[in-house]
Design an enzyme around this catalytic site. Sequence first.
Site, mmCIF file in Angstrom:
data_model
loop_
_atom_site.group_PDB
_atom_site.id
_atom_site.type_symbol
_atom_site.label_atom_id
_atom_site.label_comp_id
_atom_site.label_asym_id
_atom_site.label_seq_id
_atom_site.Cartn_x
_atom_site.Cartn_y
_atom_site.Cartn_z
ATOM 1 N N ARG A 190 0.859 -1.194 0.000
ATOM 2 C CA ARG A 190 0.000 0.000 0.000
ATOM 3 C C ARG A 190 0.890 1.238 0.000
ATOM 4 N NH1 ARG A 190 -1.641 1.765 4.666
ATOM 5 N NH2 ARG A 190 -2.317 -0.256 5.467
ATOM 6 N N TYR A 241 -16.422 17.025 -14.681
ATOM 7 C CA TYR A 241 -16.835 15.620 -14.747
ATOM 8 C C TYR A 241 -17.916 15.333 -13.705
ATOM 9 C CZ TYR A 241 -16.531 10.538 -14.534
ATOM 10 O OH TYR A 241 -16.828 9.204 -14.530
ATOM 11 N N ASP A 287 -7.718 18.605 -14.153
ATOM 12 C CA ASP A 287 -8.021 17.250 -14.607
ATOM 13 C C ASP A 287 -7.665 17.198 -16.098
ATOM 14 O OD1 ASP A 287 -9.221 14.942 -15.608
ATOM 15 O OD2 ASP A 287 -10.904 15.039 -14.210
ATOM 16 N N LYS A 310 -8.897 6.324 -19.334
ATOM 17 C CA LYS A 310 -9.247 6.834 -20.653
ATOM 18 C C LYS A 310 -8.061 6.711 -21.607
ATOM 19 C CE LYS A 310 -12.947 7.657 -18.302
ATOM 20 N NZ LYS A 310 -13.227 8.911 -17.635
HETATM 21 C C1 LIG Z 1 -13.699 9.234 -16.304
HETATM 22 C C2 LIG Z 1 -13.298 10.522 -15.740
HETATM 23 C C3 LIG Z 1 -13.021 10.648 -14.372
HETATM 24 C C4 LIG Z 1 -13.219 9.518 -13.396
HETATM 25 O O1 LIG Z 1 -12.301 8.508 -13.628
HETATM 26 P P1 LIG Z 1 -12.554 6.953 -13.261
HETATM 27 O O2 LIG Z 1 -11.323 6.313 -13.730
HETATM 28 O O3 LIG Z 1 -13.789 6.535 -14.014
HETATM 29 O O4 LIG Z 1 -12.772 6.885 -11.795
HETATM 30 C C5 LIG Z 1 -12.580 11.874 -13.918
HETATM 31 N N1 LIG Z 1 -12.419 12.921 -14.750
HETATM 32 C C6 LIG Z 1 -12.699 12.840 -16.066
HETATM 33 C C7 LIG Z 1 -12.502 14.018 -16.931
HETATM 34 C C8 LIG Z 1 -13.125 11.633 -16.610
HETATM 35 O O5 LIG Z 1 -13.403 11.569 -17.912
#
Ligand SMILES: *Cc1c(COP(=O)(O)O)cnc(C)c1O
Length: 387
Positions: free
Chosen positions: A50, A102, A174, A199
Amino acid sequence: MKSYKHIESAFIQGGIYGDKTTGAVNVPIYQTSTYEQSGLGENTGWEYSRTGNPTRAAVEALIAELEGGTHGFAFASGMAAIAAALNLFKSGDRVVISSNVYGGTFRILDKIFKNFKLEYTIVDTTNLDNLENALTPDVKAILIESPANPLLTVTDLAGASALSKKHGILTIVDNTFMTPYLQRPLELGADIVVHSATKYLGGHSDLIAGLVVVKDERLAERLAFIQNATGGVLAPFDSFLLIRGIKTLAVRLDRHVQNAETIAARLKENRAVKKVYYPGLPDAQGYEINKRQAKNGGAVISFELKENYDIKKFFRSLHLIALAESLGGIESLVCHPATMTHASIPYEIRQKVGITDGLIRLSVGIEHIDDLLSDLEQAIKESETIK
Ligand SMILES: *Cc1c(COP(=O)(O)O)cnc(C)c1O
């Protein structure tokens, strides 16, 4: 250390390369929870997975290098990464978020952190005056996305970061939609970059992962503490998959973007389409700003069909492009933000920020462009109600 000048090479050779013991060109999957200690207080630097795991450390070093940061942190999902960043704050603090943030980021602030009195303000950050007006003394950070989902609105990241500096608060970006190949927020003045590596970084829709990157020693220490204390770490095998995905990021994104640019231009010419949202189109909101801060417009497009097109029929008529949440994988996906990705945002707020019921979001994959165009165009034709 390998020697190279370009980020395309860093995707493949960056971070911690291979395995010194065997010469393996890939970092091994250290599938272990703990590490034998040779005596009391004597260890190899690894104590418990961890806290630290060599495979995870490799992807953490890689993302830090790619984003131009000093420390990376890998989490079990994008949301775990965002939650870790929000754990930097305390009750009575406030975070300003962009209105197109998001859906899950809004949800965790509204339904969880709010219970602990970490407050939020929603602002249209495409306008920096709005942003500055929202910076009340309790605001400790701004959390922005550019381009932001699903209307692909662009926020001036350097401008926003400068405002944060002026007010002595943090800028969190982000960078999921752009990746460090297309945009590097730390170089534009941001303090923290977060990613849903699920993504484009993972890139193959076979992994859930999140990343945080910082360039400041003190912030890195606090995040390392939070990561170890809250424990939402990325597993060794998933760390390996993420490294493997990142290796092909540049070639994948080149094709993603090439396809997206072609599709955006074609949708714009289509008489069935009311509006196309894509920061790579010269008449898009924030086109010039995006051009300054990013390599191109990325590969997510949103569009609205005219009233005489039945959106349910459109989704049903697609024969190649799948209807699914998520984005950034090699396969093209469409989704309906109002009922899928952004359903957790109340109806009134959705209308206010322009997430209408007719809006379609397309994550453009790397299939052959002609197959994508013909699938979209035949589905649009099929969905016309008054001929
Ligand atoms: C998908 C997404 C998230 C969340 O990510 P997860 O891997 O699904 O927890 C956060 N920010 C953006 C811009 C996203 O597209």
